[in-house]
Design an enzyme around this catalytic site. Structure first.
Site, PDB file in Angstrom:
ATOM      1  CG  HIS A   3      -2.021   0.997   1.116  1.00 23.36           C
ATOM      2  ND1 HIS A   3      -3.080   0.848   0.260  1.00 23.36           N
ATOM      3  CD2 HIS A   3      -2.213   2.168   1.739  1.00 23.36           C
ATOM      4  CE1 HIS A   3      -3.885   1.890   0.378  1.00 23.36           C
ATOM      5  NE2 HIS A   3      -3.375   2.712   1.268  1.00 23.36           N
ATOM      6  CE  LYS A   5      -2.786   5.360  -1.027  1.00 25.87           C
ATOM      7  NZ  LYS A   5      -3.930   6.014  -0.423  1.00 25.87           N
ATOM      8  CG  ASP A  10      13.737  13.578 -13.491  1.00 22.90           C
ATOM      9  OD1 ASP A  10      13.410  12.573 -14.152  1.00 22.90           O
ATOM     10  OD2 ASP A  10      13.413  14.739 -13.803  1.00 22.90           O
TER      11      ASP A  10
END
Length: 79
Positions: A3, A5, A10
């Site tokens: 889970h 996130k 770059d």
């Protein structure tokens, strides 16, 4: 069940938090996001990403590009 996130841009900028890049997150939910260029945190999340990537590739036996395409298809199907 994963889970995480977070997003690395770059290898220099980290975005992390409860925000999940969906219409609901941007328009309905009460979400949060931290954006930082702190080298320590960018490096740590980068290491976490590389570990997940290695694990995913081992399980799937596909090229890096094919893995990215499969992930995109999965994400599009959730909308």
């Amino acid at each position: 069940h994963m889970h995480h996130k977070f997003c690395l841009v770059d290898g220099q900028i980290l975005l992390t938090g409860s925000y999940n890049f969906s219409w609901s997150a941007g328009n309905v939910n009460c979400e949060n996001m931290l954006i930082t260029d702190d080298p320590y945190h960018v490096r740590r999340y980068g290491e976490a990403f590389e570990g997940l990537w290695r694990e995913f590739r081992r399980a799937m036996y596909v090229s890096r590009q094919e893995a990215a395409v499969r992930i995109q298809r999965i994400e599009r199907g959730r909308r």
